[in-house]
Scaffold this active site. Structure first.
Site, PDB file in Angstrom:
ATOM      1  N   HIS A  36      -3.863  -5.052   0.326  1.00  0.00           N
ATOM      2  CA  HIS A  36      -3.427  -5.386   1.685  1.00  0.00           C
ATOM      3  C   HIS A  36      -3.453  -6.899   1.923  1.00  0.00           C
ATOM      4  O   HIS A  36      -4.350  -7.407   2.591  1.00  0.00           O
ATOM      5  CB  HIS A  36      -4.314  -4.686   2.714  1.00  0.00           C
ATOM      6  CG  HIS A  36      -4.040  -3.230   2.877  1.00  0.00           C
ATOM      7  ND1 HIS A  36      -3.024  -2.748   3.683  1.00  0.00           N
ATOM      8  CD2 HIS A  36      -4.612  -2.148   2.316  1.00  0.00           C
ATOM      9  CE1 HIS A  36      -3.004  -1.427   3.628  1.00  0.00           C
ATOM     10  NE2 HIS A  36      -3.962  -1.030   2.798  1.00  0.00           N
ATOM     11  N   GLU A  59      -1.786  -8.596   3.927  1.00  0.00           N
ATOM     12  CA  GLU A  59      -1.612  -8.942   5.350  1.00  0.00           C
ATOM     13  C   GLU A  59      -2.954  -9.109   6.066  1.00  0.00           C
ATOM     14  O   GLU A  59      -3.033  -9.822   7.070  1.00  0.00           O
ATOM     15  CB  GLU A  59      -0.743  -7.884   6.055  1.00  0.00           C
ATOM     16  CG  GLU A  59      -1.458  -6.597   6.461  1.00  0.00           C
ATOM     17  CD  GLU A  59      -1.721  -5.631   5.308  1.00  0.00           C
ATOM     18  OE1 GLU A  59      -1.412  -5.975   4.145  1.00  0.00           O
ATOM     19  OE2 GLU A  59      -2.231  -4.528   5.573  1.00  0.00           O
ATOM     20  N   CYS A  90       0.817  -1.209   0.000  1.00  0.00           N
ATOM     21  CA  CYS A  90       0.000   0.000   0.000  1.00  0.00           C
ATOM     22  C   CYS A  90       0.858   1.269   0.000  1.00  0.00           C
ATOM     23  O   CYS A  90       1.535   1.527  -0.978  1.00  0.00           O
ATOM     24  CB  CYS A  90      -1.026  -0.019   1.138  1.00  0.00           C
ATOM     25  SG  CYS A  90      -2.371   1.160   0.806  1.00  0.00           S
TER      26      CYS A  90
END
Ligand code: MN
Length: 231
Positions: free
Chosen positions: A205, A207, A95
């Site tokens: 994202h 994660e 990001c």
């Protein structure tokens, strides 16, 4: 155990968890450290999300919708990137991370997708109206890329679905880097430096999926490269 340096940000927990889930040891790097010291003993560098990179760093005046990051963060992360690349350490940028990676290496950014790209997809789904791991749009992945190799088991018809919480994106790709994924509206969703063993930035994202593992292969590949290169 392989230590992964993670650039400090306001929402660290999912980055930490994503590294822990593939067997890495997270070490948080913050702006109180000198970059050269911060990269000592780490096997790889992870750049994280946050507010916007100062447009002055790529020679532009900020639009009103630009929200600057914490004081010192742009400079610290640029120095981390230079130190890591000088040592050929693997870099995985997420990001804001892909944005500072691109700018630090000589590229530019779209400052505000909604006002600068008419007709663009909804790239900035906000939390808590949307879940962090809510899928937002498709990406198209370049076949001959590190990203395609890592995500090969997830890719269907040259693409996959990703989440999306960004109002900026890579514009001019930094010299030496290539685009490895785009959204159907042309917004750049991933870049990589094919000269490096592992230097990948993604605009979504991954994660946020640490519990369910949709993008685990990205973290596994990053950790594997970081083990090979540990100092
Ligand atoms: Mn997006």
């Amino acid at each position: 155990m392989t230590v992964i340096g993670i650039a400090a940000c306001r929402k660290l927990e999912d980055y930490r968890q994503a590294i822990l889930h593939v067997g890495g040891e997270p070490r948080i790097l913050d702006t109180s450290m000198a970059a050269a010291a911060a990269v000592e003993g780490i096997g790889g560098l992870m750049l994280t999300g946050g507010d916007d990179v100062a447009p002055a760093l790529y020679g532009e005046t900020a639009l009103p919708s630009v929200v600057g990051a914490e004081a010192g963060r742009d400079e610290f992360e640029s120095a981390l990137i230079a130190a890591a690349r000088a040592r050929n350490l693997p870099i995985f940028a997420i990001c804001r991370g892909v944005q500072i990676l691109n700018v630090a290496c000589g590229g530019t950014l779209v400052q505000d997708i909604p006002s600068q790209i008419p007709g663009a997809l909804a790239h900035s789904l906000s939390v808590p109206q949307h879940l962090p791991y809510e899928l937002a749009h498709e990406i198209w992945i370049e076949k001959e890329s590190l990203l395609a190799t890592l995500l090969r088991e997830r890719i269907v018809d040259d693409g996959c679905e990703v989440n999306s919480r960004h109002h900026q994106a890579v514009k001019a790709v930094a010299p030496g880097f290539v685009v490895s994924a785009t959204a159907p509206d042309g917004v750049i969703e991933a870049i990589e430096d094919p000269k490096m063993r592992f230097c990948l930035g993604v605009q979504w994202h991954p994660e946020n999926f640490f519990r369910t593992g949709e993008f685990r292969a990205l973290f596994e590949g990053f950790l594997e490269a970081s083990q090979i290169l540990k100092s």
